[in-house]
Enzyme design. Structure first.
Site, PDB file in Angstrom:
ATOM      1  N   GLY A 117       1.169  -6.348   4.327  1.00 15.51           N
ATOM      2  CA  GLY A 117       2.459  -6.985   4.126  1.00 15.51           C
ATOM      3  C   GLY A 117       3.410  -6.698   5.261  1.00 15.51           C
ATOM      4  O   GLY A 117       4.585  -7.066   5.208  1.00 15.51           O
TER       5      GLY A 117
ATOM      6  N   GLY B  19       6.189   2.257  16.159  1.00 14.51           N
ATOM      7  CA  GLY B  19       6.314   1.723  14.807  1.00 14.51           C
ATOM      8  C   GLY B  19       7.682   1.985  14.207  1.00 14.51           C
ATOM      9  O   GLY B  19       8.429   2.853  14.658  1.00 14.51           O
ATOM     10  N   VAL B  20       8.010   1.236  13.148  1.00  9.12           N
ATOM     11  CA  VAL B  20       9.270   1.434  12.432  1.00  9.12           C
ATOM     12  C   VAL B  20       9.068   1.529  10.923  1.00  9.12           C
ATOM     13  O   VAL B  20      10.016   1.806  10.182  1.00  9.12           O
ATOM     14  CB  VAL B  20      10.284   0.301  12.718  1.00  9.12           C
ATOM     15  CG1 VAL B  20      10.685   0.303  14.177  1.00  9.12           C
ATOM     16  CG2 VAL B  20       9.717  -1.055  12.322  1.00  9.12           C
ATOM     17  N   GLY B  21       7.838   1.310  10.449  1.00 11.10           N
ATOM     18  CA  GLY B  21       7.611   1.183   9.010  1.00 11.10           C
ATOM     19  C   GLY B  21       7.979   2.412   8.209  1.00 11.10           C
ATOM     20  O   GLY B  21       8.402   2.303   7.058  1.00 11.10           O
ATOM     21  N   GLU B  22       7.834   3.591   8.797  1.00 12.56           N
ATOM     22  CA  GLU B  22       8.182   4.823   8.078  1.00 12.56           C
ATOM     23  C   GLU B  22       9.538   5.373   8.509  1.00 12.56           C
ATOM     24  O   GLU B  22      10.205   6.063   7.743  1.00 12.56           O
ATOM     25  CB  GLU B  22       7.078   5.849   8.264  1.00 12.56           C
ATOM     26  CG  GLU B  22       5.774   5.384   7.615  1.00 12.56           C
ATOM     27  CD  GLU B  22       4.673   6.428   7.654  1.00 12.56           C
ATOM     28  OE1 GLU B  22       4.433   6.999   8.734  1.00 12.56           O
ATOM     29  OE2 GLU B  22       4.062   6.669   6.605  1.00 12.56           O
TER      30      GLU B  22
ATOM     31  N   ALA C 298       0.939  -0.550  14.372  1.00 11.49           N
ATOM     32  CA  ALA C 298       1.372  -1.577  15.317  1.00 11.49           C
ATOM     33  C   ALA C 298       1.088  -1.161  16.753  1.00 11.49           C
ATOM     34  O   ALA C 298       0.505  -1.928  17.536  1.00 11.49           O
ATOM     35  CB  ALA C 298       2.852  -1.873  15.127  1.00 11.49           C
TER      36      ALA C 298
ATOM     37  N   ARG D 200       9.862  -0.994  22.364  1.00 14.85           N
ATOM     38  CA  ARG D 200       9.824  -2.457  22.278  1.00 14.85           C
ATOM     39  C   ARG D 200       9.496  -2.884  20.845  1.00 14.85           C
ATOM     40  O   ARG D 200       8.553  -2.387  20.239  1.00 14.85           O
ATOM     41  CB  ARG D 200       8.781  -3.023  23.240  1.00 14.85           C
ATOM     42  CG  ARG D 200       8.560  -4.524  23.065  1.00 14.85           C
ATOM     43  CD  ARG D 200       7.599  -5.083  24.091  1.00 14.85           C
ATOM     44  NE  ARG D 200       8.259  -5.273  25.382  1.00 14.85           N
ATOM     45  CZ  ARG D 200       7.909  -4.692  26.509  1.00 14.85           C
ATOM     46  NH1 ARG D 200       6.898  -3.847  26.531  1.00 14.85           N
ATOM     47  NH2 ARG D 200       8.566  -4.934  27.620  1.00 14.85           N
TER      48      ARG D 200
ATOM     49  N   GLY E  25       0.812  -1.216   0.000  1.00 10.96           N
ATOM     50  CA  GLY E  25       0.000   0.000   0.000  1.00 10.96           C
ATOM     51  C   GLY E  25       0.840   1.259   0.000  1.00 10.96           C
ATOM     52  O   GLY E  25       0.694   2.124  -0.841  1.00 10.96           O
TER      53      GLY E  25
END
Length: 731
Positions: free
Chosen positions: A471, A688-691, A514, A614, A242
């Site tokens: 994903g 979060g870590v996605g960005e 998350a 965490r 996405g």
């Protein structure tokens, strides 16, 4: 449940499942082809017909005529919904451009018709028989041309955007940098296309689609179609990528819904790849000016970051200044973001909107300042690390910040000491080798999130929430959270995601998914624990849940003793969080090799050191970060939507001419997570870590290219034509 104060010691601090690297529980379904994506939901509605979107061939103007007769007579055609025969649909606050706008054309490849037929091939062939006549209009397609007149994106800017007297401080600074940087328009180019199956039952609509934010999209679709939201169901259990492009309802869903109503049959529709670039959203191009003034000791005294971008509305552009006040100190500062009106396709969220291109300018400017000072780039960043309180925000505390530790850990792990400060000094045969570094910041927001957790009579746990998995591993971290909270093995948990019939979650976006969704699952688990306690006669809050049992003192029960129970819970995040800047931090390192003869640049290795509280599942978190590194590499070296400024469209609207990296382009990628906790964000203390992973790696690569060659390029992507004639002389 309300999260109204910092998290104390809790069950997650003694976790046996949360925090452990765990293979994706949906992995076997995906690698075996048993995880159906939107277009593959063949069994959800019988007798599905096929749709094909027709896109506008002009970028601005209006349709004067559409000849539909030949298309309607074509074999297998069931119906056509055309702009000349159907009133425009409505809009929503989540969309900037009309998804089906009647005869008025707002941008190239705007949907102007959908053809429905018995087979895919028949729909495609019939669409090619439609003859459309247009009256061209004047459009604005050149950002550089209109940027000087672009207004401030908001006159109500935070106080920290203007501090002290920047002009005077910059003029008096012993060492200064004043440079201009540009980033191009970029496409999401996700693997799975925008796709929807739509079916009506009376006045109720169900769409099986590919979408990141189910609740948002349900509300948006109701607004667009002018119908009650409670008459719409959105179902999106699996999403094949996405990156922000599927945050909002797009033309595939709208046109499938209109087509299904027109032919009185379910209609399935996948947006063809060329339309994905111009019909949907993209990351807008930016023009950025960064000015830095510092003392001889490297401490920044003046910092200005100005940004220009464009959008079809003249609003909500790509704000590349977002990270600047959060990363570095500087008593005198000026931050300005300006958005011009452009008649290009809609610009909207793309992974780390604003920060991703913003770091590509700011972190290169920091390297230029380090060189001007004769200072190590890592040390310069550490000296100016905004610890404690952020400049201009004396009431705002920083929740948990370990940027210096990221930089020092990364420098040691990457072998930064081997870097030569003078560029073009490291050679291996015909290769020029360089190392680069960049810091990264991305906010860690949270959103209210809910879930339903059920206990089966056999002691199994089922979780239902409209949270999506794009994903990123949502299925697994939600299962881990429920297993930990309910004290059962992971294989005793079933997770159902993406259905608007389930409780409303945060959804996948903004790096909040998350932290928020797992907190919502935890809230539901707390309620279920209490129900179990009430049923069996003990205090569910005080009991220990482990190994499929609940134990309090001498009393112990198997969960199955409680029978079948179900509890819904919602996590709301308290106002106390507004007192803190809750962010994530990273240090990114890159090594590149540039062929001294051909100029070909290759990335040899990359490292990211991340501080994000965490880490619920280190295995999937690592995948998120290395995937972000790859996206950053593409933005730095290859990706560029070429605007045809005569006709107002992205000319390279396919994956043959819009080049994205592949696995072989980066042989070595490493990710390190610091062992930190942030009690301000949620009971799990996880961010979060996605960005975060895309905030900075591009600049690290660009800085490495400069270190290798001595050629400073400030216009992305760093393609061969921009430096081939400037390579160092071959001895």
């Amino acid at each position: 449940m309300k999260f109204e104060e910092p998290a104390g010691q809790n069950l997650f601090d003694r976790a046996k499942i949360v925090g452990k690297s765990t293979p994706r529980i949906d992995g076997p379904l995906k690698v075996s082809g048993r995880a159906p994506y939107a277009y593959e939901r063949h069994d959800v509605a019988p007798n599905q017909a096929y749709g094909w979107i027709v896109g506008s061939a002009i970028a601005k103007g209006r349709i004067t005529a559409m000849n539909l007769a030949d298309a309607r007579r074509a074999p297998g055609v069931l119906g056509i919904v055309a702009a000349t025969e159907h009133k425009p649909v409505g809009t929503s606050r989540f969309n900037h451009a009309p998804l089906f706008g009647g005869t008025e054309i707002a941008h190239y490849h705007q949907a102007i018709a959908v053809v429905v037929a018995e087979t895919f091939e028949q729909a495609r062939a019939a669409a090619g028989l439609i003859r459309t006549e247009y009256a061209d209009g004047e459009g604005s397609f050149d950002l550089a041309k209109v940027a000087p007149g672009a207004p401030l994106a908001s006159e109500k800017l935070p106080d920290y955007n203007r501090l002290g007297d920047f002009q005077a401080a910059f003029a008096s600074a012993p060492v200064t940098v004043d440079q201009r940087y540009t980033t191009p328009d970029e496409a999401h180019a996700m693997m799975e296309p925008f796709a929807t199956i739509a079916a009506w039952e009376g006045d109720a609509l169900t769409i099986w689609t590919s979408n990141q934010m189910v609740a948002w999209s349900k509300r948006a679709l109701a607004s667009i179609l002018g119908m009650p939201a409670d008459k719409i169901r959105v179902d999106s259990p699996y999403v094949g990528g996405g990156f922000g492009g599927k945050l909002f309802i797009r033309a595939d869903a709208v046109m499938a819904a209109l087509a299904a109503k027109a032919v009185n049959r379910p209609v399935k529709l996948a947006m063809q790849r060329p339309l994905m670039f111009n019909n949907s959203t993209h990351r807008p191009a930016t023009i950025q000016r960064v000015r830095l003034g510092a003392g001889r000791d490297g401490r920044i005294t003046a910092i200005a970051h100005e940004n220009w971008s464009g959008n079809i509305t003249g609003e909500d552009g790509e704000n590349a200044t977002l990270q600047t006040p959060k990363l570095y100190t500087g008593a005198n500062r000026l931050l300005e973001n300006r958005t011009a009106q452009l008649d290009l396709p809609e610009g909207n969220a793309m992974r780390a909107p604003g920060e991703a291109p913003g770091h590509m300018a700011l972190e290169v400017a920091m390297d230029e300042l380090a060189e001007a000072l004769g200072m190590d780039p890592v040390e310069l960043r550490i000296v100016n690390d905004a610890k404690g309180n952020l400049p201009g925000e004396p009431e705002m505390k920083i929740s948990d910040r370990n940027l210096e530790r990221c930089l020092r850990t990364g420098a040691e792990r990457f072998g930064w000491s081997a870097r030569k400060a003078a560029p073009a000094q490291m050679r291996e045969g015909r290769k020029l080798v360089g190392l680069g570094v960049a810091a990264g910041y991305r906010a860690a927001p949270t959103q209210k999130s809910a879930a339903r957790v059920s206990l089966g009579a056999d002691g199994t746990i089922a979780v239902e929430t409209d949270m999506t998995d794009i994903g990123t591993g949502s299925y697994t971290i939600i299962a881990q959270t429920a297993a930990e909270a309910m004290g059962v093995p992971l294989n005793r948990v079933r997770v159902d995601l993406g259905d608007s019939l389930s409780p409303v979650s945060a959804g996948s976006g903004g790096q909040w998914g998350a932290a928020s969704s797992t907190a919502g699952v935890y809230a539901a688990c707390v309620n279920l624990r209490r129900m179990i306690g009430e049923k069996l006669g003990f205090d569910g809050d005080a009991a220990t849940f482990a190994n499929g049992h609940a134990t309090l003192g001498e009393q112990s029960h198997a969960l199955s003793d409680a029978g079948a129970l179900s509890a819904t819970g919602e996590m709301e995040f308290g106002a106390f969080q507004k007192e803190y800047d809750i962010g994530t931090y990273a240090a990114h390192f890159a090594e590149v090799a540039v062929d001294a003869y051909t100029g070909e640049t290759s990335i040899r290795r990359m490292l990211s050191v991340c501080d994000a509280g965490r880490i619920i599942n280190p295995l999937s978190a690592r995948s998120q970060v290395i995937g972000a590194m790859v996206m950053a590499a593409g933005a730095t070296l290859t990706e560029d939507l070429h605007v045809d400024k005569r006709f107002g469209y992205f000319a390279n609207h396919d994956l043959a001419s819009y080049e994205v990296p592949v696995h072989a382009d980066i042989p070595s990628q490493e990710c390190i997570f610091l062992d930190t906790l942030d009690p301000m964000i949620s009971p799990l203390k996880a961010k979060g870590v996605g960005e975060l992973g895309i905030c900075g790696p591009g600049a690290a690569i660009a800085n490495a290219v400069y270190n290798a060659t001595g050629i400073r390029m400030r216009d992305y992507p760093l393609t061969l034509d921009k430096y081939l004639d400037r390579l160092p002389a071959i001895a």
